[in-house]
Design a protein around this motif. Structure first.
Motif, mmCIF file in Angstrom:
data_model
loop_
_atom_site.group_PDB
_atom_site.id
_atom_site.type_symbol
_atom_site.label_atom_id
_atom_site.label_comp_id
_atom_site.label_asym_id
_atom_site.label_seq_id
_atom_site.Cartn_x
_atom_site.Cartn_y
_atom_site.Cartn_z
ATOM 1 N N LYS A 171 0.845 -1.205 0.000
ATOM 2 C CA LYS A 171 0.000 0.000 0.000
ATOM 3 C C LYS A 171 0.879 1.252 0.000
ATOM 4 O O LYS A 171 0.618 2.208 -0.732
ATOM 5 C CB LYS A 171 -0.909 0.003 1.231
ATOM 6 C CG LYS A 171 -1.923 1.132 1.194
ATOM 7 C CD LYS A 171 -2.768 1.185 2.429
ATOM 8 C CE LYS A 171 -2.131 2.124 3.429
ATOM 9 N NZ LYS A 171 -2.959 2.359 4.603
ATOM 10 N N ASP A 172 1.952 1.214 0.802
ATOM 11 C CA ASP A 172 2.836 2.384 0.890
ATOM 12 C C ASP A 172 3.530 2.681 -0.433
ATOM 13 O O ASP A 172 3.980 3.798 -0.659
ATOM 14 C CB ASP A 172 3.893 2.155 1.987
ATOM 15 C CG ASP A 172 3.264 2.154 3.379
ATOM 16 O OD1 ASP A 172 2.072 2.543 3.479
ATOM 17 O OD2 ASP A 172 3.935 1.747 4.339
ATOM 18 N N PRO A 192 -6.170 1.223 -2.946
ATOM 19 C CA PRO A 192 -6.168 1.942 -1.672
ATOM 20 C C PRO A 192 -7.584 2.430 -1.373
ATOM 21 O O PRO A 192 -8.296 2.837 -2.289
ATOM 22 C CB PRO A 192 -5.244 3.144 -1.919
ATOM 23 C CG PRO A 192 -4.450 2.785 -3.125
ATOM 24 C CD PRO A 192 -5.301 1.868 -3.952
ATOM 25 N N ALA A 193 -7.977 2.364 -0.102
ATOM 26 C CA ALA A 193 -9.321 2.856 0.253
ATOM 27 C C ALA A 193 -9.310 4.372 0.241
ATOM 28 O O ALA A 193 -8.276 4.991 0.476
ATOM 29 C CB ALA A 193 -9.694 2.356 1.635
ATOM 30 N N ARG A 194 -10.465 4.933 -0.040
ATOM 31 C CA ARG A 194 -10.562 6.384 0.063
ATOM 32 C C ARG A 194 -10.650 6.767 1.529
ATOM 33 O O ARG A 194 -11.215 6.036 2.334
ATOM 34 C CB ARG A 194 -11.802 6.891 -0.659
ATOM 35 C CG ARG A 194 -11.598 7.046 -2.136
ATOM 36 C CD ARG A 194 -12.888 7.392 -2.810
ATOM 37 N NE ARG A 194 -13.745 6.222 -2.936
ATOM 38 C CZ ARG A 194 -14.902 6.110 -2.322
ATOM 39 N NH1 ARG A 194 -15.346 7.063 -1.539
ATOM 40 N NH2 ARG A 194 -15.634 5.032 -2.484
ATOM 41 N N VAL A 195 -10.078 7.910 1.862
ATOM 42 C CA VAL A 195 -10.171 8.375 3.245
ATOM 43 C C VAL A 195 -11.548 8.990 3.440
ATOM 44 O O VAL A 195 -12.095 9.593 2.526
ATOM 45 C CB VAL A 195 -9.046 9.403 3.510
ATOM 46 C CG1 VAL A 195 -9.254 10.134 4.819
ATOM 47 C CG2 VAL A 195 -7.711 8.682 3.493
ATOM 48 N N PRO A 221 -8.243 8.666 -6.656
ATOM 49 C CA PRO A 221 -7.121 8.706 -5.733
ATOM 50 C C PRO A 221 -7.579 9.096 -4.332
ATOM 51 O O PRO A 221 -8.700 9.546 -4.137
ATOM 52 C CB PRO A 221 -6.215 9.782 -6.324
ATOM 53 C CG PRO A 221 -7.028 10.532 -7.292
ATOM 54 C CD PRO A 221 -8.226 9.717 -7.645
ATOM 55 N N TYR A 222 -6.681 8.916 -3.391
ATOM 56 C CA TYR A 222 -7.001 9.379 -2.039
ATOM 57 C C TYR A 222 -7.398 10.849 -2.082
ATOM 58 O O TYR A 222 -6.798 11.641 -2.778
ATOM 59 C CB TYR A 222 -5.735 9.387 -1.178
ATOM 60 C CG TYR A 222 -5.281 8.095 -0.659
ATOM 61 C CD1 TYR A 222 -6.007 7.412 0.300
ATOM 62 C CD2 TYR A 222 -4.065 7.576 -1.085
ATOM 63 C CE1 TYR A 222 -5.528 6.234 0.805
ATOM 64 C CE2 TYR A 222 -3.592 6.395 -0.580
ATOM 65 C CZ TYR A 222 -4.331 5.726 0.359
ATOM 66 O OH TYR A 222 -3.853 4.576 0.859
#
Ligand SMILES: C[S@@+](CC[C@H](N)C(=O)[O-])C[C@H]1O[C@@H](n2cnc3c(N)ncnc32)[C@H](O)[C@@H]1O
Length: 445
Positions: free
Chosen positions: A326-327, A402-405, A439-440
Motif C-alpha cells: 500500500k505504501d 487503496p481505500a478512500r479516506v 485517488p485518495y
C-alpha cells in the motif's frame, strides 16, 4: 444388511445425477466433467455403508499416500513406462534400485488399487495414463512435496491442538509445524531440503497448469494495459513471491500487449535457483531479491501480483505484506492483484478445505472466505474493487485499491481547496459510476 428406504432414495437420486451429468459429458460438454466427478463421489457416499466410508478415509488413504511416496523413491512409475511400457514383474521393477522384489510387489499392488498402475495378470504390471503422468518429474513432485512436508506436522496436529486447548493456530513462527519440526519455520525447513524444495516449485507450477489462469478471469486489457504508463517503475507488473518466474512467463504469453517491465521478487535462494534455470536470461523478466516484509522497492507500479502468497500467512503477517505494498502504490493507478482461494461459506470445495487444513498444519495460516478477505484487506486501509473466479475449487482473483479516506470531518470546517476536491470527486463518481479509480482525497482540516 438391508438398505433403508431413505438410503435407497439417496442412491436413486445420486444415480439420476450421475446419468444427467454423464450424458452431458458424453455429449462433449467439457464443463460437465467436474459435476460428473462430484456426482459420482456423491453416489459412492450414498452406496457405501458408514463403516465403508470410515475405513476408506482413515485406514486406506494414509497407507496409500505412504505407498505412493515409496513408489517415487523406487522409480516404479518411470520404470513401468520404459520399453514402450511392456508388462514388467516386480523383479523387473526392483532391478533399477536393487530393492527387494517382495517389497516392490507390495507397493505395486497398492498402486494398482489406487489406479496409479495397471496389472496384466498376477504380478505383471503395466502403465496406464496415471502412471504415465507420474513418470513425469513435475507430477511426481506433488507426491514428494505433499508427503514430505505433511508427514510430521499432520501427524502431530491433533496433539498440538490438544496442548493449546484447541485454539486456532495464528502464529506463523510458533505453531503446529514448529511443534512437529524442532521449531523451524516452514520455509527454512524447505530450503534446507533440496529434493522437497525443488518438488515444491515443480508442484505449484503443475497445479497452475491444470487450473484456469487468472488472465482467463480478469479483464487484463481494460484494467492493466489501457492507461499503462510506458516507462520506469510505473510500467511494472511486479510478481511478489513469484517462485521461479512461470507466472510472469504465462502472463507474457497470455497478455503480449503488456509492454511494461516484468519484475520477479523472491527470496535469495529462489532467485538463485531461477537464475540458474535461465529465467530472465533474455532480459524481459527482471529478477529481484526482495523480502516482502520490508519496504517495496518498485514504487507506483501498475500492479503488485501475489499468487498463493497471502494464504501462507496468518492475518498479522498479511497486514505487514499488504501495508508495504500500500505504501508503494500510486493511488488511482496501482493495484494489488491477489490470486488465492476464496472459500464458499457453504459446501466449500474439497480442494479449498484440503488446502485450508494443509495451511493450518504447515504455516498456522488459512484459506479465506470472501468476508474474511474483505475484513483483512479493509483493515489495511485498502479496499476490494473486484473478485473474479471461474469454476469450483480454483483460485479466484481479488483486485485491491487503496481505500478512500473518509470525507466527513466532525469538528473543523473544510477549507475551500478540500471542498473543491469533494465536488470533483462527487462529479467523477456520478459521471463514471466507478469509485475505484479515485485517488485518495486527503482532507487535513
Ligand atoms: C506458495 S509459494 C507461491 C509461489 C508463486 N507465487 C506461485 O504461485 O507459483 C510462496 C512463495 O513466497 C516466497 N516467499 C516466502 N517468504 C518470502 C519473503 N519474506 N519475501 C519474498 N518471498 C517470500 C516463497 O519462496 C514462495 O516461492
Amino acid at each position: 444388511m438391508t438398505p433403508e428406504t431413505s438410503s435407497m432414495e439417496n442412491v436413486a437420486q445420486a444415480l439420476k445425477q450421475v446419468a444427467e451429468h454423464g450424458e452431458r459429458f458424453m455429449d462433449n460438454d467439457s464443463s460437465a466433467r467436474e459435476r460428473l466427478v462430484a456426482s459420482a463421489r456423491a453416489l459412492i457416499l450414498a452406496v457405501e455403508t458408514p463403516m465403508d466410508s470410515l475405513l476408506w478415509h482413515v485406514w486406506a488413504l494414509p497407507t496409500r499416500t505412504a505407498a505412493a511416496r515409496i513408489a517415487v523413491d523406487l522409480k516404479i512409475f518411470e520404470t513401468a513406462v520404459e520399453d514402450g511400457g511392456h508388462p514388467k514383474s516386480s523383479e523387473d521393477l526392483a532391478a533399477v534400485t536393487g530393492a527387494s522384489p517382495t517389497l516392490v510387489k507390495r507397493i505395486s499392488r497398492a498402486l494398482v488399487s489406487m489406479g496409479m498402475l495397471a496389472e496384466q495378470g498376477p504380478g505383471l504390471y503395466t502403465p496406464n495414463s496415471f502412471t504415465k503422468l507420474l513418470a513425469n518429474k513435475e507430477y511426481a513432485a506433488g507426491i514428494i512435496f505433499n508427503f514430505d512436508i505433511n508427514m510430521e506436522s499432520l501427524a502431530k496436529l491433533p496433539e498440538y491442538l490438544k496442548k493449546t486447548n484447541f485454539q486456532n493456530p495464528e502464529n506463523a513462527l510458533d505453531g503446529p509445524f514448529q511443534y512437529a519440526n524442532d521449531n523451524k519455520p516452514a520455509f527454512s525447513w524447505l530450503v534446507e531440503r533440496p529434493e522437497t524444495f525443488e518438488a515444491f516449485h515443480l508442484y505449484i507450477h503443475s497445479l497452475r497448469q491444470h487450473r484456469p489462469s487468472w488472465t482467463d478471469m480478469y479483464p487484463a486489457q481494460a484494467r492493466l494495459v489501457s492507461g499503462l504508463k510506458p516507462d520506469g517503475d510505473a510500467s511494472a507488473f511486479v510478481d511478489v513471491g513469484g517462485s521461479m518466474g512461470q507466472i510472469l512467463q504465462d502472463f507474457r504469453a497470455n497478455v503480449p500487449q503488456y509492454t511494461g517491465r516484468l519484475v520477479l521478487q523472491e527470496l535469495p535462494e529462489v532467485v538463485a535457483a531461477a537464475t540458474e534455470k535461465g529465467v530472465g536470461a533474455d532480459g524481459r523478466i527482471e529478477l529481484q531479491v526482495h523480502d516482502f516484509f520490508t519496504p517495496q522497492p518498485v514504487r507506483g507500479a501498475r500492479a503488485y501480483f501475489m499468487r498463493t502468497v497471502l494464504h501462507d500467512w496468518p492475518d498479522a503477517q498479511c497486514r505487514k505484506i499488504l501495508t508495504q505494498l500500500k505504501d508503494a502504490m500510486e493511488p488511482g493507478y496501482s493495484r494489488i492483484l491477489i490470486s488465492d482461494c476464496v472459500i464458499s461459506d457453504e459446501k466449500a470445495a474439497w480442494q479449498h478445505v484440503s488446502m485450508d487444513i494443509f495451511m493450518m498444519a504447515q504455516v498456522s495460516s488459512r484459506e479465506r472466505t470472501e468476508h474474511e478477505w474483505r475484513a483483512l484487506i479493509e483493515s489495511c486501509g485498502l479496499k476490494v474493487t473486484g473478485i473474479y473466479s471461474k469454476g469450483d475449487g480454483n483460485e479466484g482473483l481479488i483486485e485491491v485499491y487503496p481505500a478512500r479516506v473518509r470525507l466527513e470531518h466532525k469538528h473543523r470546517p473544510i477549507g475551500a481547496g478540500a471542498a473543491l476536491s469533494v465536488l470533483q470527486y462527487i462529479f467523477y463518481v456520478d459521471k463514471t459510476n466507478d469509485s475505484s479509480e479515485i485517488p485518495y482525497i486527503l482532507i487535513c482540516a
